[in-house]
Design an enzyme around this catalytic site. Structure first.
Site, PDB file in Angstrom:
ATOM      1  N   GLU A  84      43.897  47.930  40.787  1.00  0.00           N
ATOM      2  CA  GLU A  84      43.063  49.042  41.235  1.00  0.00           C
ATOM      3  C   GLU A  84      42.178  48.623  42.390  1.00  0.00           C
ATOM      4  O   GLU A  84      41.774  47.468  42.480  1.00  0.00           O
ATOM      5  CB  GLU A  84      42.147  49.482  40.097  1.00  0.00           C
ATOM      6  CG  GLU A  84      42.898  50.049  38.948  1.00  0.00           C
ATOM      7  CD  GLU A  84      41.974  50.418  37.816  1.00  0.00           C
ATOM      8  OE1 GLU A  84      42.477  50.647  36.725  1.00  0.00           O
ATOM      9  OE2 GLU A  84      40.752  50.456  38.029  1.00  0.00           O
ATOM     10  N   CYS A  98      36.028  48.142  46.951  1.00  0.00           N
ATOM     11  CA  CYS A  98      35.996  47.215  45.827  1.00  0.00           C
ATOM     12  C   CYS A  98      37.434  46.729  45.633  1.00  0.00           C
ATOM     13  O   CYS A  98      38.348  47.543  45.480  1.00  0.00           O
ATOM     14  CB  CYS A  98      35.501  47.982  44.601  1.00  0.00           C
ATOM     15  SG  CYS A  98      35.593  47.052  43.087  1.00  0.00           S
ATOM     16  N   CYS A 105      42.950  40.214  33.676  1.00  0.00           N
ATOM     17  CA  CYS A 105      41.898  39.191  33.689  1.00  0.00           C
ATOM     18  C   CYS A 105      41.966  38.418  32.375  1.00  0.00           C
ATOM     19  O   CYS A 105      42.302  38.973  31.331  1.00  0.00           O
ATOM     20  CB  CYS A 105      40.526  39.865  33.812  1.00  0.00           C
ATOM     21  SG  CYS A 105      39.151  38.709  34.009  1.00  0.00           S
ATOM     22  N   CYS A 109      35.930  39.862  28.528  1.00  0.00           N
ATOM     23  CA  CYS A 109      34.604  40.458  28.306  1.00  0.00           C
ATOM     24  C   CYS A 109      34.790  41.771  27.531  1.00  0.00           C
ATOM     25  O   CYS A 109      35.586  42.623  27.918  1.00  0.00           O
ATOM     26  CB  CYS A 109      33.895  40.716  29.623  1.00  0.00           C
ATOM     27  SG  CYS A 109      33.622  39.201  30.567  1.00  0.00           S
ATOM     28  N   CYS A 112      34.622  45.376  29.153  1.00  0.00           N
ATOM     29  CA  CYS A 112      35.342  45.586  30.422  1.00  0.00           C
ATOM     30  C   CYS A 112      36.782  46.014  30.151  1.00  0.00           C
ATOM     31  O   CYS A 112      37.503  45.355  29.387  1.00  0.00           O
ATOM     32  CB  CYS A 112      35.318  44.286  31.225  1.00  0.00           C
ATOM     33  SG  CYS A 112      36.280  44.377  32.750  1.00  0.00           S
ATOM     34  N   GLY A 163      39.969  41.414  37.614  1.00  0.00           N
ATOM     35  CA  GLY A 163      40.150  39.972  37.726  1.00  0.00           C
ATOM     36  C   GLY A 163      38.880  39.176  37.933  1.00  0.00           C
ATOM     37  O   GLY A 163      37.815  39.723  38.212  1.00  0.00           O
ATOM     38  N   GLU A 164      38.997  37.864  37.765  1.00  0.00           N
ATOM     39  CA  GLU A 164      37.891  36.934  37.971  1.00  0.00           C
ATOM     40  C   GLU A 164      38.181  36.157  39.277  1.00  0.00           C
ATOM     41  O   GLU A 164      39.071  35.281  39.295  1.00  0.00           O
ATOM     42  CB  GLU A 164      37.773  35.988  36.760  1.00  0.00           C
ATOM     43  CG  GLU A 164      36.872  34.796  36.965  1.00  0.00           C
ATOM     44  CD  GLU A 164      35.513  35.114  37.602  1.00  0.00           C
ATOM     45  OE1 GLU A 164      34.859  36.078  37.167  1.00  0.00           O
ATOM     46  OE2 GLU A 164      35.128  34.407  38.536  1.00  0.00           O
ATOM     47  N   CYS A 340      36.025  48.965  36.786  1.00  0.00           N
ATOM     48  CA  CYS A 340      37.265  48.226  37.018  1.00  0.00           C
ATOM     49  C   CYS A 340      38.184  48.284  35.809  1.00  0.00           C
ATOM     50  O   CYS A 340      37.766  48.177  34.673  1.00  0.00           O
ATOM     51  CB  CYS A 340      36.978  46.791  37.429  1.00  0.00           C
ATOM     52  SG  CYS A 340      36.329  45.778  36.126  1.00  0.00           S
TER      53      CYS A 340
HETATM   54  N1  SAH Z   1      35.178  39.064  36.932  1.00  0.00           N
HETATM   55  C1  SAH Z   1      34.110  39.411  37.845  1.00  0.00           C
HETATM   56  C2  SAH Z   1      34.278  40.817  38.411  1.00  0.00           C
HETATM   57  C3  SAH Z   1      34.159  41.860  37.374  1.00  0.00           C
HETATM   58  S1  SAH Z   1      33.816  43.526  37.839  1.00  0.00           S
HETATM   59  C4  SAH Z   1      32.782  39.273  37.142  1.00  0.00           C
HETATM   60  O1  SAH Z   1      32.758  39.053  35.932  1.00  0.00           O
HETATM   61  O2  SAH Z   1      31.754  39.374  37.810  1.00  0.00           O
HETATM   62  C5  SAH Z   1      32.228  43.540  38.522  1.00  0.00           C
HETATM   63  C6  SAH Z   1      31.076  43.837  37.577  1.00  0.00           C
HETATM   64  O3  SAH Z   1      31.273  45.032  36.822  1.00  0.00           O
HETATM   65  C7  SAH Z   1      30.820  42.714  36.612  1.00  0.00           C
HETATM   66  O4  SAH Z   1      29.445  42.431  36.547  1.00  0.00           O
HETATM   67  C8  SAH Z   1      31.314  43.302  35.310  1.00  0.00           C
HETATM   68  O5  SAH Z   1      30.701  42.687  34.236  1.00  0.00           O
HETATM   69  C9  SAH Z   1      30.951  44.759  35.467  1.00  0.00           C
HETATM   70  N2  SAH Z   1      31.688  45.680  34.603  1.00  0.00           N
HETATM   71  C10 SAH Z   1      32.957  45.558  34.148  1.00  0.00           C
HETATM   72  N3  SAH Z   1      33.274  46.599  33.368  1.00  0.00           N
HETATM   73  C11 SAH Z   1      32.204  47.403  33.311  1.00  0.00           C
HETATM   74  C12 SAH Z   1      31.918  48.636  32.655  1.00  0.00           C
HETATM   75  N4  SAH Z   1      32.812  49.239  31.889  1.00  0.00           N
HETATM   76  N5  SAH Z   1      30.687  49.181  32.832  1.00  0.00           N
HETATM   77  C13 SAH Z   1      29.783  48.572  33.623  1.00  0.00           C
HETATM   78  N6  SAH Z   1      29.991  47.418  34.268  1.00  0.00           N
HETATM   79  C14 SAH Z   1      31.180  46.824  34.119  1.00  0.00           C
END
Ligand code: SAH
Length: 363
Positions: A84, A98, A105, A109, A112, A163-164, A340
């Site tokens: 995406e 973005c 990933c 988490c 997520c 992804g990370e 994401c």
């Molecule tokens: N892997 C990276 C990028 C993740 S996406 C990281 O962990 O930073 C970017 C941000 O969006 C991260 O801070 C992630 O924790 C947050 N995020 C992911 N899913 C989410 C959701 N459903 N609601 C709010 N924030 C979210």
């Protein structure tokens, strides 16, 4: 995993001087639409290059929010794998994109949507860069539609899609260097968001080829136990280690324009209490030049709930009382599930709710 365009070029033309690749790469960011339009290189070379895909991503599905400020694309890479990418209007009168750095990933988490999918594979640098090129083309064609006139400029990139990024360090680094070389984006216009992969964060301190774009660390709690509950890859001494790294990072690279950001997704009764705000403020103040970005949670399942609007406001006030520079992320595209991993999830399986009403969505 496909070979990069650069690797394929080197296989075909092992003896070409380095400037040749640079010439070819810059054509990916020009008005050329395919190999035949790359007139800067000899036609015999063009012909041999033509089997290399001009674009490594292909549109599967597009969603546009009602107000036209958020466009979200599900793209296919490498025959069927889906990622995406999102285009969002920003306060600069331009667009922020973005981008994803992996298909899925491995970080798991719990809040997520991408974390629930597991990892399929990392993206190659072309597939990251081509998300930018995809949106560039999209803006041009979108403008040709009746009644649409939008700015063409992409002014910011955030690595906050699927992804990370630091688990795909080399390809992310290559994509950053390509984007910086061939677009008008400066280092302060690009943010890489990471869950906090400490060995890679250490590497950034000494890697001469790592461009010093902005970094955002997904902290989500300054209390070890809470962080482990939210981010399963966390561990007992993660926080002191991050603190130590952050101090060294800021000593080396921090300046008026270069700070660190800690992201903090607001989860009801999990990390949004006054005790959590206090722990976060103490943690941040020990480090120094850090900003906190509070992210309203986009609902993705049943394990967590969204913090009340009043709890977010109190949390923000508690941080500001302790002199922590804090922002609250604008929620964009909640009508199209823009967090994401959510589009792929939704497209594949089920409908998702969002906990933010439009009235609170633009703070
Ligand atoms: N892997 C990276 C990028 C993740 S996406 C990281 O962990 O930073 C970017 C941000 O969006 C991260 O801070 C992630 O924790 C947050 N995020 C992911 N899913 C989410 C959701 N459903 N609601 C709010 N924030 C979210």
């Amino acid at each position: 995993m496909p070979l990069t365009r650069h690797a394929q070029f080197q296989l075909l033309f092992p003896d070409e001087p380095a400037f040749r690749w640079n010439q070819i790469e810059s054509s990916f960011f020009s008005s050329a639409k395919n190999w035949s339009e790359v007139t800067a290189i000899p036609s015999a070379m063009r012909e041999r290059l033509s089997p290399i895909p001009w674009m490594s991503v292909e549109l599967v599905q597009m969603q546009v929010s009602k107000n036209g400020d958020t466009h979200k694309a599900l793209l296919e890479v490498d025959g069927g794998k889906e990622i995406e990418t999102v285009l969002m209007k920003n306060p600069r009168g331009a667009w922020t994109i973005c981008v994803s750095s992996q298909v899925g990933c491995a970080m798991r988490c719990g809040f997520c949507a991408t974390g629930k999918m597991g990892l399929t594979r990392s993206l190659i640098s072309d597939e990251i860069v081509d998300q930018y090129r995809f949106w560039g083309d999209y803006l041009l064609t979108y403008n040709l539609q009746p009644k649409t006139f939008v700015p063409l400029r992409i002014s910011n990139i955030v690595f906050m899609g699927m992804g990370e990024p630091l688990a795909n360090y080399e390809a992310v680094k290559e994509s950053l260097n390509t984007l910086l070389a061939h677009t008008d984006l400066g280092k302060t216009r690009i943010t890489v968001s990471t869950v906090g992969v400490l060995p890679r964060l250490e590497q950034i301190l000494t890697d001469q080829d790592w461009p010093h774009v902005r970094l955002a660390v997904s902290l989500h709690s300054a209390i070890a136990q809470t962080r482990k509950q939210i981010v399963p890859t966390s561990y007992d001494d993660f926080l002191p280690k991050l603190e130590d790294w952050a101090k060294r990072y800021l000593t080396k690279f921090g300046n008026r324009r270069h700070h660190l950001t800690f992201e903090y997704v607001m989860l009801k009764d999990v990390n949004d209490t006054p005790a959590h705000a206090k722990a976060l403020a103490l943690f941040v103040n020990r480090i120094g030049h850090v900003r906190v970005n509070l992210i309203p949670y986009n609902l993705t399942g049943v394990e967590f709930e969204c913090s009340e609007d009043s709890a977010i406001k109190q949390f923000l006030a508690a941080l500001e009382d302790r002199h922590v520079t804090t922002t609250r992320r604008r929620t964009m595209g909640s009508d199209i599930a823009a967090a994401c991993g959510q589009l792929r999830d939704r497209y594949k399986t089920r409908d998702l709710a969002t906990c933010e009403s439009p009235a609170t969505s633009s703070t």
